[in-house]
Design a protein around this motif. Structure first.
Motif: not given
Length: 123
Positions: A106-120, A99-104
């Motif tokens: 709340a996930r809804d404030n983030y613009d771009y996401w990766g697909q994820g990596t699994q940790v077990t 996201k641009t701007g300061s750290i927050v």
């Protein structure tokens, strides 16, 4: 087109460590706040850690504070999450977000996401 690709997940014993990486492209990485979230079965996606665009400010969830460290390399367009002393509470899909701007938190404030990596984590 913005792409964010996580890597480094896997299976580790309780008490062990993993380092996650997230490589970003298609965006001016050095001006983006970067964060890691995690999603465990039956739970909401929760904030884990974030780092400001210049790396000078970091924020951690209480559940990972003191065990996880977030870092970034703007020259490589990559953000990292060093995870130590992993516990059976840590298994999840881990996602990086931007996201641009300061750290927050709340996930809804983030613009771009990766697909994820699994940790077990095995006990």
């Amino acid at each position: 087109q913005v792409q964010m690709k996580e890597s480094g997940g896997g299976l580790v014993q309780a008490g062990g460590s993993l380092r996650l990486s997230c490589a970003a492209s298609g965006l001016p990485f050095s001006i983006y706040t970067m964060a890691w979230f995690r999603l465990a079965p039956g739970k909401d996606r929760e904030f884990a850690a974030a780092i400001s665009w210049h790396g000078g400010h970091t924020t951690y969830a209480n559940s990972v504070k003191g065990r996880f460290t977030i870092a970034r390399d703007n020259a490589k367009n990559t953000v990292y999450l060093q995870m130590n002393s992993l516990t059976p509470e840590d298994p999840a899909a881990y996602y990086c977000a931007a996201k641009t701007g300061s750290i927050v938190l709340a996930r809804d404030n983030y613009d771009y996401w990766g697909q994820g990596t699994q940790v077990t984590v095995s006990s």
